[in-house]
Design a protein around this motif. Structure first.
Motif, PDB file in Angstrom:
ATOM      1  N   GLY A 330      18.929  29.089  -5.197  1.00  0.00           N
ATOM      2  CA  GLY A 330      18.609  30.499  -5.433  1.00  0.00           C
ATOM      3  C   GLY A 330      18.103  31.227  -4.211  1.00  0.00           C
ATOM      4  O   GLY A 330      17.699  32.384  -4.296  1.00  0.00           O
ATOM      5  N   LYS A 331      18.104  30.578  -3.046  1.00  0.00           N
ATOM      6  CA  LYS A 331      17.588  31.217  -1.843  1.00  0.00           C
ATOM      7  C   LYS A 331      18.535  32.333  -1.386  1.00  0.00           C
ATOM      8  O   LYS A 331      19.750  32.185  -1.392  1.00  0.00           O
ATOM      9  CB  LYS A 331      17.447  30.181  -0.713  1.00  0.00           C
ATOM     10  CG  LYS A 331      16.433  29.065  -1.011  1.00  0.00           C
ATOM     11  CD  LYS A 331      15.028  29.552  -0.825  1.00  0.00           C
ATOM     12  CE  LYS A 331      14.026  28.412  -1.000  1.00  0.00           C
ATOM     13  NZ  LYS A 331      12.637  28.875  -0.844  1.00  0.00           N
ATOM     14  N   SER A 332      17.954  33.432  -0.969  1.00  0.00           N
ATOM     15  CA  SER A 332      18.744  34.556  -0.476  1.00  0.00           C
ATOM     16  C   SER A 332      18.552  34.757   1.021  1.00  0.00           C
ATOM     17  O   SER A 332      18.963  35.752   1.573  1.00  0.00           O
ATOM     18  CB  SER A 332      18.344  35.841  -1.219  1.00  0.00           C
ATOM     19  OG  SER A 332      16.948  36.090  -1.059  1.00  0.00           O
ATOM     20  N   ASP A 333      17.871  33.776   1.653  1.00  0.00           N
ATOM     21  CA  ASP A 333      17.553  33.914   3.074  1.00  0.00           C
ATOM     22  C   ASP A 333      18.395  32.977   3.938  1.00  0.00           C
ATOM     23  O   ASP A 333      17.962  32.503   4.975  1.00  0.00           O
ATOM     24  CB  ASP A 333      16.064  33.654   3.318  1.00  0.00           C
ATOM     25  CG  ASP A 333      15.591  32.332   2.728  1.00  0.00           C
ATOM     26  OD1 ASP A 333      16.412  31.668   2.075  1.00  0.00           O
ATOM     27  OD2 ASP A 333      14.413  31.980   2.922  1.00  0.00           O
ATOM     28  N   GLY A 334      19.609  32.659   3.480  1.00  0.00           N
ATOM     29  CA  GLY A 334      20.518  31.876   4.298  1.00  0.00           C
ATOM     30  C   GLY A 334      20.382  30.382   4.165  1.00  0.00           C
ATOM     31  O   GLY A 334      20.964  29.635   4.958  1.00  0.00           O
ATOM     32  N   TRP A 335      19.662  29.893   3.129  1.00  0.00           N
ATOM     33  CA  TRP A 335      19.439  28.453   2.969  1.00  0.00           C
ATOM     34  C   TRP A 335      20.191  27.879   1.768  1.00  0.00           C
ATOM     35  O   TRP A 335      19.985  26.723   1.408  1.00  0.00           O
ATOM     36  CB  TRP A 335      17.949  28.162   2.828  1.00  0.00           C
ATOM     37  CG  TRP A 335      17.196  28.440   4.082  1.00  0.00           C
ATOM     38  CD1 TRP A 335      16.509  29.583   4.388  1.00  0.00           C
ATOM     39  CD2 TRP A 335      17.079  27.587   5.217  1.00  0.00           C
ATOM     40  NE1 TRP A 335      15.961  29.499   5.641  1.00  0.00           N
ATOM     41  CE2 TRP A 335      16.301  28.268   6.174  1.00  0.00           C
ATOM     42  CE3 TRP A 335      17.565  26.317   5.527  1.00  0.00           C
ATOM     43  CZ2 TRP A 335      15.992  27.733   7.415  1.00  0.00           C
ATOM     44  CZ3 TRP A 335      17.252  25.779   6.758  1.00  0.00           C
ATOM     45  CH2 TRP A 335      16.478  26.469   7.696  1.00  0.00           C
ATOM     46  N   LYS A 336      21.065  28.670   1.170  1.00  0.00           N
ATOM     47  CA  LYS A 336      21.793  28.179   0.005  1.00  0.00           C
ATOM     48  C   LYS A 336      22.701  26.997   0.339  1.00  0.00           C
ATOM     49  O   LYS A 336      22.964  26.136  -0.502  1.00  0.00           O
ATOM     50  CB  LYS A 336      22.615  29.333  -0.593  1.00  0.00           C
ATOM     51  CG  LYS A 336      23.312  28.985  -1.892  1.00  0.00           C
ATOM     52  CD  LYS A 336      24.044  30.189  -2.451  1.00  0.00           C
ATOM     53  CE  LYS A 336      24.755  29.839  -3.759  1.00  0.00           C
ATOM     54  NZ  LYS A 336      25.485  31.000  -4.307  1.00  0.00           N
ATOM     55  N   TRP A 337      23.165  26.922   1.583  1.00  0.00           N
ATOM     56  CA  TRP A 337      24.066  25.843   1.986  1.00  0.00           C
ATOM     57  C   TRP A 337      23.416  24.463   1.866  1.00  0.00           C
ATOM     58  O   TRP A 337      24.115  23.456   1.739  1.00  0.00           O
ATOM     59  CB  TRP A 337      24.534  26.059   3.423  1.00  0.00           C
ATOM     60  CG  TRP A 337      23.409  26.107   4.427  1.00  0.00           C
ATOM     61  CD1 TRP A 337      22.694  27.198   4.785  1.00  0.00           C
ATOM     62  CD2 TRP A 337      22.879  25.004   5.168  1.00  0.00           C
ATOM     63  NE1 TRP A 337      21.733  26.863   5.714  1.00  0.00           N
ATOM     64  CE2 TRP A 337      21.830  25.528   5.974  1.00  0.00           C
ATOM     65  CE3 TRP A 337      23.180  23.656   5.241  1.00  0.00           C
ATOM     66  CZ2 TRP A 337      21.082  24.729   6.823  1.00  0.00           C
ATOM     67  CZ3 TRP A 337      22.450  22.845   6.096  1.00  0.00           C
ATOM     68  CH2 TRP A 337      21.405  23.385   6.873  1.00  0.00           C
ATOM     69  N   VAL A 338      22.089  24.413   1.886  1.00  0.00           N
ATOM     70  CA  VAL A 338      21.398  23.136   1.777  1.00  0.00           C
ATOM     71  C   VAL A 338      21.715  22.470   0.441  1.00  0.00           C
ATOM     72  O   VAL A 338      21.815  21.249   0.342  1.00  0.00           O
ATOM     73  CB  VAL A 338      19.876  23.324   1.948  1.00  0.00           C
ATOM     74  CG1 VAL A 338      19.139  21.998   1.755  1.00  0.00           C
ATOM     75  CG2 VAL A 338      19.567  23.903   3.323  1.00  0.00           C
ATOM     76  N   SER A 339      21.906  23.285  -0.596  1.00  0.00           N
ATOM     77  CA  SER A 339      22.230  22.748  -1.919  1.00  0.00           C
ATOM     78  C   SER A 339      23.529  21.957  -1.886  1.00  0.00           C
ATOM     79  O   SER A 339      23.633  20.882  -2.500  1.00  0.00           O
ATOM     80  CB  SER A 339      22.324  23.887  -2.937  1.00  0.00           C
ATOM     81  OG  SER A 339      22.708  23.409  -4.200  1.00  0.00           O
ATOM     82  N   ASN A 340      24.527  22.457  -1.157  1.00  0.00           N
ATOM     83  CA  ASN A 340      25.806  21.741  -1.049  1.00  0.00           C
ATOM     84  C   ASN A 340      25.650  20.442  -0.261  1.00  0.00           C
ATOM     85  O   ASN A 340      26.265  19.421  -0.595  1.00  0.00           O
ATOM     86  CB  ASN A 340      26.843  22.635  -0.370  1.00  0.00           C
ATOM     87  CG  ASN A 340      27.221  23.830  -1.214  1.00  0.00           C
ATOM     88  OD1 ASN A 340      27.081  23.801  -2.430  1.00  0.00           O
ATOM     89  ND2 ASN A 340      27.682  24.893  -0.573  1.00  0.00           N
ATOM     90  N   VAL A 341      24.821  20.467   0.771  1.00  0.00           N
ATOM     91  CA  VAL A 341      24.578  19.260   1.563  1.00  0.00           C
ATOM     92  C   VAL A 341      23.937  18.181   0.689  1.00  0.00           C
ATOM     93  O   VAL A 341      24.290  17.002   0.759  1.00  0.00           O
ATOM     94  CB  VAL A 341      23.684  19.576   2.776  1.00  0.00           C
ATOM     95  CG1 VAL A 341      23.298  18.290   3.508  1.00  0.00           C
ATOM     96  CG2 VAL A 341      24.404  20.521   3.722  1.00  0.00           C
ATOM     97  N   ILE A 342      22.983  18.595  -0.157  1.00  0.00           N
ATOM     98  CA  ILE A 342      22.325  17.646  -1.050  1.00  0.00           C
ATOM     99  C   ILE A 342      23.337  17.050  -2.027  1.00  0.00           C
ATOM    100  O   ILE A 342      23.287  15.862  -2.352  1.00  0.00           O
ATOM    101  CB  ILE A 342      21.166  18.337  -1.805  1.00  0.00           C
ATOM    102  CG1 ILE A 342      20.054  18.696  -0.825  1.00  0.00           C
ATOM    103  CG2 ILE A 342      20.631  17.435  -2.915  1.00  0.00           C
ATOM    104  CD1 ILE A 342      18.961  19.539  -1.423  1.00  0.00           C
TER     105      ILE A 342
END
Length: 584
Positions: A330-342
């Motif tokens: 749910g991050k809107s500050d450019g960290w959503k990609w971390v979810s895909n890495v996980i």
């Protein structure tokens, strides 16, 4: 080839055998094998021997790969949100200690008797054939069902990681009942690929596992670093909602222990390492390091993951289903990609846990075949690959068939009552083996002690789980703990040890195995009703198979000399000549 005396040579022979079931049960059900038999006569039934190619770092890799699967990415959130809060770090430390105590029990057996049978062989040399068959059958079934669920879980996690919906990977078949109508060809392909790898070579399987495990650890390190970097230390003590309990222990000590009982299931998998003892170069050195070392490393990783998650969000905001990926989704500050890495990291974890579990299930089946309680076809070791190809292929195809259409939830199958029961039995077996020398020592004092200690532990667990909070509950719990410790101390002072391990033994006997017995009973008390229903059903089915087939097959094997002295010297010489590298 059937002998004239075989119970299965004709229909008439089989019915005559059934008429003698009672006497054959009395003769075979509680018959025990010996360590020497397991390593010589019994092992010789596989024909070729398994090649000794594994070292301690291979075992550490298998242990980490078997334990660190996708479960930790989910159980952590549930345990923290519902029970422990930020103290989930302590819950993981407690669960790791429990796993280490059980690992000690496995290690003593594996060093003294480095064969592929794991818990099946350990129970066969202590409590007899029937107890070993029941536990072995439950273990194999648990492995198959869980592996099928894990394979389907790979489809879901990998699809999420690359942004493809699970529905596009699966075909829905109209007319089949719900839960059995989604065909998952990707899960089947993954299972068959892993089956091919483990059939080809244990050495190559270790290399593949090591690569996948290293990649998975890199992803876990990434998750830990991101959690500490993006997290806030105030989340350790402050909930998002001021009305919720605050502090590091929001639900007190009971919350920490309830959380430990939930996350302990993330440690299941190290037992598969003991099934590879027959393929270890130096069992005395490599097995203790491999088993205990993997549990310690995994405990550190889990505690760091739990700490990073607790810093990312207050405990009352953690997603119970997908805590790490949801924290960034749910991050809107450019960290959503971390979810895909996980998601990618979880996929690697699924593959490693699947590889190790399928290695373990094949070796269990191989040794069960050696004992003649299932067809000896399963015991054959291929002369070129030095792997139990028949058992690996059969269970691989069986697992793939279940994974094809059965919608099994990964988390529900992690609640493995059969595995916890086996941990409990192995801890009992270690004590029995130390204090009872079959044929010369009276087993009644030891059996009475084990029964009394288990009953006390069960009473403690029932009161902890079901009694309402009050002063009398605390008094009864303390009284049970005092009684349990007194029973252990009296037994320790009165009953002498009959057998001392030659190479490696569980320290502080009988305190450590007793602690393992208590903790496994405590964890069994936290499982749900359907788990017990499944366990009773499989156990009843296993008893039926044993009565209708296994007891007669093992009776025939005893009559033709497979378990006796008739062919003993020949088989022993064969085993020793084929495997001169045995160092134990």
């Amino acid at each position: 080839m059937e002998t004239p005396r075989s119970s299965f040579s004709s229909i008439g022979s089989y019915f005559r055998a059934l008429a003698q079931t009672h006497s054959r049960l009395a003769r075979r059900a509680f018959s025990v094998s010996t360590s020497n038999d397991e390593m010589t006569r019994v092992r010789a039934k596989s024909g070729s021997t398994m090649r000794r190619t594994l070292t301690w770092y291979d075992l550490v890799g298998f242990g980490i790969g078997g334990m660190v699967g996708a479960g930790v990415f989910v159980t952590t959130g549930r345990a923290s949100r519902l029970h422990a809060g930020p103290a989930i770090v302590i819950s993981y430390a407690i669960a790791g200690l429990c796993a280490l105590l059980s690992a000690f029990c496995y290690t003593e057996f594996a060093v003294a008797m480095p064969v592929a049978g794991g818990a099946f062989s350990y129970l066969r040399v202590t409590f007899g054939e029937l107890a070993a068959f029941l536990t072995g059958a439950n273990l194999v079934m648990e492995y198959v069902m869980s592996n099928a669920a894990v394979a389907r879980g790979f489809t879901a996690y990998f699809g999420s990681a690359i942004g493809v919906s699970t529905s596009k990977w699966r075909l829905t078949v109209q007319g089949l009942p719900k839960g059995f109508n989604e065909i998952d060809l990707v899960a089947v392909a993954v299972v068959l690929l892993v089956t091919f790898i483990i059939c080809y070579s244990t050495r190559e399987s270790s290399v593949v596992n090591m690569i996948l495990t290293l990649l998975h650890i890199l992803f876990i390190a990434f998750v830990i670093i991101m959690g500490f970097w993006r997290g806030d230390i105030k989340n350790f003590t402050q909930p998002a909602n001021p009305e919720h309990p605050s502090g590091f222990f929001p639900n007190g000590v009971s919350g920490v222990f309830n959380g430990a009982s939930m996350v302990y299931l993330s440690y299941i998998g190290y037992d598969a390492v003991s099934t590879m003892a027959e393929e270890v170069r130096n069992p005395v050195k490599d097995i203790p390091i491999g088993v205990s070392g993997s549990v310690i490393i995994v405990t550190i990783l889990y505690c760091l993951m739990a700490a990073s998650m607790s810093m990312l969000l207050p405990y009352d905001m953690i997603d119970a289903e997908a805590p790490f990926s949801a924290a960034f989704r749910g991050k809107s500050d450019g960290w959503k990609w971390v979810s895909n890495v996980i998601g990618v990291g979880a996929s690697f974890g699924i593959l490693t846990s699947l590889l190790v579990a399928m290695l373990g299930q094949a070796r269990y089946m191989c040794v069960i075949g050696r004992s003649s309680v299932v067809p000896a076809w399963f015991a054959r070791v291929h002369p070129k690959t030095s792997t139990p190809v028949n058992a690996s292929a059969f269970l691989g195809i069986f697992t793939a068939a279940i994974a094809l259409f059965t919608d099994l939830n990964v988390l529900l199958n992690l609640v493995s009552i059969g595995t916890l029961f086996v941990f409990y039995m192995v801890a009992n077996a270690v004590i029995y083996r130390r204090y009872v020398n079959v044929g010369t020592t009276n087993p009644r004092p030891t059996l009475s002690f084990l029964f009394l200690f288990s009953i006390t532990s069960i009473i403690f667990t029932l009161i902890w789980q079901f009694a309402p909070p009050c002063k009398s509950k605390i008094f009864i719990i303390v009284a049970c703990a005092v009684v349990a410790m007194a029973v252990v101390q009296v037994f320790h002072c009165v009953v002498p040890q009959a057998n001392k391990p030659e190479f490696w033994g569980v320290p502080l006997m009988p305190w450590i195995p007793c602690t393992s017995i208590f903790l496994n009973i405590f964890l069994l008390g936290s499982l749900d009703g359907p788990s017990y229903v499944r366990f009773v059903f499989f156990s009843a089915l296993a008893v039926l198979v044993y009565v209708l087939y296994s007891v007669h097959a093992s009776f025939d094997a005893e009559e033709d000399g497979s378990f006796g002295q008739k062919n003993g010297e020949i088989l022993m010489e064969s085993a020793e000549s084929e495997d001169p590298s045995v160092k134990v």
